[in-house]
Write a protein that holds these residues in place. Structure first.
Motif, PDB file in Angstrom:
ATOM      1  N   LEU A 201       0.952  -3.023   5.789  1.00  7.17           N
ATOM      2  CA  LEU A 201       0.785  -3.047   4.575  1.00  7.17           C
ATOM      3  C   LEU A 201       0.375  -0.889   4.230  1.00  7.17           C
ATOM      4  N   GLU A 202      -0.237  -0.436   5.133  1.00 10.08           N
ATOM      5  CA  GLU A 202      -1.158   0.765   4.783  1.00 10.08           C
ATOM      6  C   GLU A 202      -0.196   1.736   5.613  1.00 10.08           C
ATOM      7  N   VAL A 203       0.486   1.734   7.017  1.00  7.56           N
ATOM      8  CA  VAL A 203       1.365   2.221   7.649  1.00  7.56           C
ATOM      9  C   VAL A 203       2.273   2.172   7.552  1.00  7.56           C
ATOM     10  N   ALA A 204       3.502   1.020   6.904  1.00 12.32           N
ATOM     11  CA  ALA A 204       5.050   0.653   7.443  1.00 12.32           C
ATOM     12  C   ALA A 204       5.554   1.360   5.971  1.00 12.32           C
ATOM     13  N   ASP A 205       6.568   1.847   6.438  1.00 14.60           N
ATOM     14  CA  ASP A 205       7.396   2.463   5.277  1.00 14.60           C
ATOM     15  C   ASP A 205       8.265   0.494   4.605  1.00 14.60           C
ATOM     16  N   ARG A 206       8.517  -0.252   5.458  1.00 10.32           N
ATOM     17  CA  ARG A 206       8.980  -1.578   4.927  1.00 10.32           C
ATOM     18  C   ARG A 206       7.906  -2.844   5.666  1.00 10.32           C
ATOM     19  N   GLU A 216      11.141 -14.212   5.469  1.00 12.61           N
ATOM     20  CA  GLU A 216      11.045 -15.113   4.348  1.00 12.61           C
ATOM     21  C   GLU A 216      11.091 -13.601   3.102  1.00 12.61           C
ATOM     22  N   GLN A 217      10.209 -12.193   4.249  1.00 13.11           N
ATOM     23  CA  GLN A 217      11.045 -11.438   2.816  1.00 13.11           C
ATOM     24  C   GLN A 217      10.417  -9.629   3.425  1.00 13.11           C
ATOM     25  N   ALA A 218      11.283  -8.719   2.936  1.00 13.29           N
ATOM     26  CA  ALA A 218      11.399  -7.462   3.434  1.00 13.29           C
ATOM     27  C   ALA A 218      11.722  -6.592   2.179  1.00 13.29           C
ATOM     28  N   GLY A 219      10.382  -6.015   2.205  1.00 11.86           N
ATOM     29  CA  GLY A 219      10.751  -5.067   1.469  1.00 11.86           C
ATOM     30  C   GLY A 219       9.030  -3.959   1.441  1.00 11.86           C
ATOM     31  N   THR A 220       9.160  -3.252   0.189  1.00 11.66           N
ATOM     32  CA  THR A 220       8.214  -1.611   1.341  1.00 11.66           C
ATOM     33  C   THR A 220       6.620  -2.723   0.638  1.00 11.66           C
ATOM     34  N   PRO A 221       5.717  -2.411   0.821  1.00 15.80           N
ATOM     35  CA  PRO A 221       4.588  -2.128   0.673  1.00 15.80           C
ATOM     36  C   PRO A 221       3.698  -2.963  -0.825  1.00 15.80           C
ATOM     37  N   ALA A 222       4.205  -1.931  -1.434  1.00 13.83           N
ATOM     38  CA  ALA A 222       4.183  -2.398  -2.856  1.00 13.83           C
ATOM     39  C   ALA A 222       5.233  -3.405  -3.342  1.00 13.83           C
ATOM     40  N   GLN A 223       5.750  -3.561  -3.329  1.00 10.16           N
ATOM     41  CA  GLN A 223       7.550  -5.136  -3.364  1.00 10.16           C
ATOM     42  C   GLN A 223       6.081  -5.955  -2.700  1.00 10.16           C
ATOM     43  N   VAL A 224       6.004  -6.702  -1.267  1.00  6.88           N
ATOM     44  CA  VAL A 224       5.860  -7.309  -0.427  1.00  6.88           C
ATOM     45  C   VAL A 224       3.974  -7.990  -1.233  1.00  6.88           C
ATOM     46  N   TYR A 225       3.720  -6.802  -1.962  1.00  5.88           N
ATOM     47  CA  TYR A 225       1.811  -7.456  -2.253  1.00  5.88           C
ATOM     48  C   TYR A 225       1.832  -7.769  -3.269  1.00  5.88           C
ATOM     49  N   GLU A 226       2.654  -6.928  -4.532  1.00  2.00           N
ATOM     50  CA  GLU A 226       2.668  -7.846  -6.210  1.00  2.00           C
ATOM     51  C   GLU A 226       4.352  -8.152  -6.560  1.00  2.00           C
ATOM     52  N   GLN A 227       5.183  -8.221  -5.757  1.00  2.00           N
ATOM     53  CA  GLN A 227       6.118  -9.021  -5.819  1.00  2.00           C
ATOM     54  C   GLN A 227       6.250 -10.260  -4.530  1.00  2.00           C
ATOM     55  N   PRO A 228       5.670 -10.375  -4.698  1.00  2.00           N
ATOM     56  CA  PRO A 228       5.781 -12.041  -3.773  1.00  2.00           C
ATOM     57  C   PRO A 228       7.011 -13.343  -3.702  1.00  2.00           C
ATOM     58  N   ASN A 229       8.062 -13.225  -3.006  1.00  2.00           N
ATOM     59  CA  ASN A 229       9.027 -14.254  -3.785  1.00  2.00           C
ATOM     60  C   ASN A 229       8.600 -15.414  -3.285  1.00  2.00           C
ATOM     61  N   SER A 230       8.072 -15.417  -2.963  1.00  2.00           N
ATOM     62  CA  SER A 230       7.450 -17.454  -2.410  1.00  2.00           C
ATOM     63  C   SER A 230       5.576 -17.393  -2.294  1.00  2.00           C
ATOM     64  N   PHE A 232       4.541 -18.907  -0.172  1.00  2.00           N
ATOM     65  CA  PHE A 232       3.462 -18.634   1.310  1.00  2.00           C
ATOM     66  C   PHE A 232       3.291 -16.715   1.146  1.00  2.00           C
ATOM     67  N   ILE A 233       4.236 -15.697   0.878  1.00  2.00           N
ATOM     68  CA  ILE A 233       3.728 -14.751   0.692  1.00  2.00           C
ATOM     69  C   ILE A 233       2.560 -14.019   0.058  1.00  2.00           C
ATOM     70  N   HIS A 234       2.694 -14.702  -1.107  1.00  2.00           N
ATOM     71  CA  HIS A 234       1.300 -14.104  -1.738  1.00  2.00           C
ATOM     72  C   HIS A 234      -0.144 -15.347  -1.036  1.00  2.00           C
ATOM     73  N   GLU A 235      -0.324 -16.279  -0.724  1.00  2.00           N
ATOM     74  CA  GLU A 235      -1.050 -16.508  -0.310  1.00  2.00           C
ATOM     75  C   GLU A 235      -1.343 -15.852   1.202  1.00  2.00           C
ATOM     76  N   PHE A 236      -0.332 -15.229   2.112  1.00  2.00           N
ATOM     77  CA  PHE A 236      -0.634 -14.650   3.373  1.00  2.00           C
ATOM     78  C   PHE A 236      -1.111 -13.650   2.492  1.00  2.00           C
ATOM     79  N   ILE A 237      -0.279 -12.840   2.217  1.00  2.00           N
ATOM     80  CA  ILE A 237      -0.421 -11.000   2.195  1.00  2.00           C
ATOM     81  C   ILE A 237      -1.685 -11.198   1.047  1.00  2.00           C
ATOM     82  N   GLY A 238      -2.983 -10.691   0.949  1.00  2.00           N
ATOM     83  CA  GLY A 238      -3.717 -10.213  -0.018  1.00  2.00           C
ATOM     84  C   GLY A 238      -4.759 -11.415  -0.118  1.00  2.00           C
ATOM     85  N   GLU A 239      -5.707 -11.511  -0.965  1.00  2.00           N
ATOM     86  CA  GLU A 239      -6.799 -12.418  -1.283  1.00  2.00           C
ATOM     87  C   GLU A 239      -6.153 -13.422  -2.679  1.00  2.00           C
ATOM     88  N   SER A 240      -6.133 -14.222  -3.009  1.00  2.00           N
ATOM     89  CA  SER A 240      -5.872 -15.010  -4.158  1.00  2.00           C
ATOM     90  C   SER A 240      -6.468 -16.300  -4.092  1.00  2.00           C
TER      91      SER A 240
END
Length: 351
Positions: A201-206, A216-230, A232-240
């Motif tokens: 999330l810190e280094v990549a453009d996407r 599962e999903q490809a997008g900007t760091p903000a997109q995959v963190y704030e708009q997870p599409n599954s 799995f993505i929500h649980e894998f990226i960031g705390e929840s």
């Protein structure tokens, strides 16, 4: 350089490492392949490099068939997790190795080699260490030398496989910032593999998130963190916190107790509710705005934030919800509280 990946499949025996992978990497882009162990990210990187061949599909570099070329013909720079530096060579000779190993007709003269190596050592901020040996350098310095060596041959693509995995947390953080700044300067199409979500999330453009051989999903760091599409993505990226709920007649229920939250278009049946710690507000238990009520189980944390664990008790189960609060927020273990969910996500459970 643009990299186009279409319909790539790869099996190792009965194990499907990649399953119909499609990805477009734009020229000069820095892409992170992120996923758990066994998700297929390293296999995909090795196929781009020419170290593995897919069972089916296409890989194209600027429209040309990369699979028609072996690893030596693709002009790819590769940086490994464990540096792979030659221990018997000085830092200068390690960086110069790729230039000296070229066929005679393509090999630069000695003056050009020395100029190129000097420029690269300046670029990675290690110009004063040219005549030391790898054993005399720190892990972070060795990884920067490995990157300089990969850049020496002016690769069309730079590939990095867990480049900071062998380093301690503080050095990793410093090198992440350094790599981001370096990429902005050199603008080489780059792909790096990591299982560290913070790093991606810190280094990549996407960020390209893989699981079980699929993207599962490809997008900007903000997109995959704030708009997870599954889920799995929500649980894998960031705390929840995840709570199993049900939807009945358009209402969201936790163990039969109604939660006053939007069902977000999810149809009746079982679902998974996700809430991030910073999207929860602690309220007095009598507050009409509380989504649920519970009791503080634990208060901990360092720095500006405190982490508060709240136990939610129903007739059937106990659930633990984690909440972020300012350091000066006064609260004690055992205190009854209400929780208001400011933002949440619901995903249908597999039916």
């Amino acid at each position: 350089m643009r990299i186009s990946i279409h319909g790539v499949n790869k099996r190792f025996g009965n194990f499907a490492a990649l399953n119909d992978v499609n990805l477009e990497i734009r020229p000069g882009e820095l892409i992170a392949l992120l996923g758990p162990s066994g998700s297929g990210k390293t296999t995909l990187l090795r196929i781009i490099a020419g170290l593995e061949w897919p069972d089916a599909g296409e890989v194209r570099f600027d429209g040309e068939d990369a699979l028609a070329r072996d690893v030596g013909e693709r002009n790819v720079g590769f940086v490994f997790q464990h540096y792979a530096l030659f221990r018997h060579m000085t830092i200068f000779e390690n960086v110069a190795f790729g230039l000296r190993a070229r066929p005679r007709r393509q090999r630069p003269d000695e003056q050009s080699i020395r100029k190129r190596v000097g420029e690269l050592l300046d670029l990675v901020q290690l110009s004063g260490l040219a005549y030391r040996y790898p054993s005399q350098l720190s892990g972070g310095q060795r990884q920067r030398i490995a990157l300089a060596r990969a850049l020496a041959v002016e690769p069309r693509v730079l590939l990095l496989d867990e480049p900071f995995g062998a380093l301690d947390a503080k050095v990793r953080k410093e090198l992440r910032r350094w790599l981001r700044n370096l990429h902005q300067e050199i603008q080489v199409t780059s792909v790096f593999v990591t299982h560290d979500q913070e790093e991606a999330l810190e280094v990549a453009d996407r960020v390209v998130v893989l699981d079980k051989g699929r993207i599962e999903q490809a997008g900007t760091p903000a997109q995959v963190y704030e708009q997870p599409n599954s889920a799995f993505i929500h649980e894998f990226i960031g705390e929840s916190t995840s709570l199993p709920v049900s939807i009945e007649n358009g209402r969201v229920l936790l163990d039969g107790n109604r939660l006053d939250i939007d069902r977000q278009g999810i149809s009746d049946g079982n679902a998974a509710l996700f809430i991030r710690p910073f999207n929860i507000t602690i309220l007095p238990t009598q507050s009409a705005d509380a989504t649920v009520v519970g009791k503080v189980a634990r208060v901990h944390g360092l720095g500006s934030e405190r982490r508060i664990e709240v136990q939610i008790r129903t007739d059937k189960n106990d659930w633990l919800v984690e909440v972020d609060a300012p350091r000066d927020f006064e609260i004690t273990s055992g205190q009854p509280v209400g929780l208001r969910f400011k933002h949440h996500r619901l995903f249908e459970s597999c039916r």
